[in-house]
Design an enzyme around this catalytic site. Structure first.
Site, PDB file in Angstrom:
ATOM      1  N   ALA A   1       0.773  -1.589  -0.061  1.00 29.96           N
ATOM      2  CA  ALA A   1      -0.020  -0.009   0.091  1.00 29.96           C
ATOM      3  C   ALA A   1       0.849   0.800   0.302  1.00 29.96           C
ATOM      4  CB  ALA A   1      -1.090  -0.307   1.134  1.00 29.96           C
TER       5      ALA A   1
ATOM      6  N   HIS B   1       7.020   5.662   1.319  1.00 29.33           N
ATOM      7  CA  HIS B   1       7.583   4.950   0.480  1.00 29.33           C
ATOM      8  C   HIS B   1       8.701   4.672  -0.716  1.00 29.33           C
ATOM      9  CE1 HIS B   1       4.492   2.621   2.743  1.00 29.33           C
ATOM     10  NE2 HIS B   1       5.096   2.049   3.436  1.00 29.33           N
TER      11      HIS B   1
ATOM     12  N   GLN C   1       2.753  -8.927  13.991  1.00 38.33           N
ATOM     13  CA  GLN C   1       2.864  -7.935  14.254  1.00 38.33           C
ATOM     14  C   GLN C   1       1.663  -7.252  14.554  1.00 38.33           C
ATOM     15  OE1 GLN C   1       5.564  -6.441  11.150  1.00 38.33           O
ATOM     16  NE2 GLN C   1       5.153  -4.270  11.136  1.00 38.33           N
TER      17      GLN C   1
ATOM     18  N   GLN D   1       9.317   2.069  16.070  1.00 35.82           N
ATOM     19  CA  GLN D   1      10.601   0.783  15.210  1.00 35.82           C
ATOM     20  C   GLN D   1      11.790   0.945  14.808  1.00 35.82           C
ATOM     21  OE1 GLN D   1       7.500  -1.601  12.153  1.00 35.82           O
ATOM     22  NE2 GLN D   1       9.280   0.171  10.883  1.00 35.82           N
TER      23      GLN D   1
END
EC number: 6.3.2.1
Length: 280
Positions: free
Chosen positions: A32, A37, A61, A153
């Site tokens: 997506a 990105h 996750q 993260q």
């Protein structure tokens, strides 16, 4: 651009194309894809001989099965975007390809597990750690690229690399935003038109809290301001707002030296969970 799904085929292909002076950059994604990105991919292309992107919606996750089932899957569109960004190889395994035997290993990231995302999404970082470690072993990149929107993260992946001695450079990249300040996220496409208009409140409120702290207000005063702002919008459910050390992500009671204070937030809007942060 080549698309592979089998880990064995991936390793075989990489052995064929890698040379002594080859460097490989990896961009792990769950698909997506959006401009954020693509900025990671473009940087990987710029800094490495080979740029690889992975697309895998990792069930380990997700602590909410409904969230997993609703996560958008747009492989064909994603591949077209990756090719336009210069990516040479896409690894898009199925769940069976990635986890032929269900993992039993449990990873513990210490204090990172007990604050913010770790506190509200139990088991999330164990799933992140396992899939990232598997990708690192399968691809064996020289560098791996992650967006700073997922600040916690990034800290978890750094810990993973350090503790397991992966010979990989972790490259954090700035958060990419819409014109109105909303941090780009794959989840944004699930927002209704009405909620999309409201969503920039997250970044706006982070900025207000930052200005308050810079002006000498206390951390508790900044937190109260954020809580008050979100109480005015019943469509929002504020999950947390935290002022933390940007390195350890542990809560702090006063502003740290320049570049070491992180303002982190998670909120639900119309059933969509959004996160953002500012480091100042």
């Amino acid at each position: 651009m080549i698309l592979l799904s089998d880990p064995g085929a991936l390793r075989t292909h990489l052995r064929k194309i890698q040379k002594i002076d080859t460097t490989l950059g990896l961009v792990p994604t769950m698909g997506a894809l959006h401009e954020g990105h693509l900025k990671l991919v473009e940087r990987a292309v710029e800094e490495n001989t080979i740029a690889v992107a992975s697309i895998f919606v990792n069930p380990l996750q997700f602590n909410n099965p409904d969230d997993l089932s609703r996560y958008p899957r747009t492989l064909d569109e994603d591949c077209a975007l990756l090719e336009s960004a210069g990516c040479q190889l896409v690894f898009a395994p199925s769940t069976e390809d990635m986890y032929r035997v269900p993992p039993v290993l449990k990873l513990d990231f210490g204090s990172l597990e007990h604050v913010m995302e770790g506190a509200f999404r139990p088991g999330h970082f164990n799933g992140v750690g396992i899939v990232v470690a598997r990708l690192f072993n399968m691809v064996q990149p020289d560098r791996a690229y992650f967006g700073q929107k997922d600040l916690q993260q990034v800290a978890v992946v750094r810990r993973l690399v350090e503790d397991l001695a992966f010979p990989i450079e972790i490259v954090p990249c700035p958060t990419v935003r819409e014109v109105d300040g909303l941090a780009l996220s794959s989840r944004n496409r699930r927002l209704s038109l009405e909620h999309r208009v409201m969503a920039p409140l997250i970044y706006k409120t982070l900025g207000e809290a930052q200005k308050m702290l810079a002006a000498g207000y206390s951390v508790e005063e900044a937190k109260q301001h954020v809580r008050t702002q979100f109480m005015r919008y019943p469509d929002f459910l504020l999950e947390y707002f935290e002022v933390a050390d940007a390195g350890t992500l542990q809560p702090v009671e006063e502003v740290q030296p320049v570049g070491q204070t992180a303002l982190c937030m998670a909120a639900h809007l119309g059933g969509v969970r959004l996160i953002d942060n500012i480091v100042f």
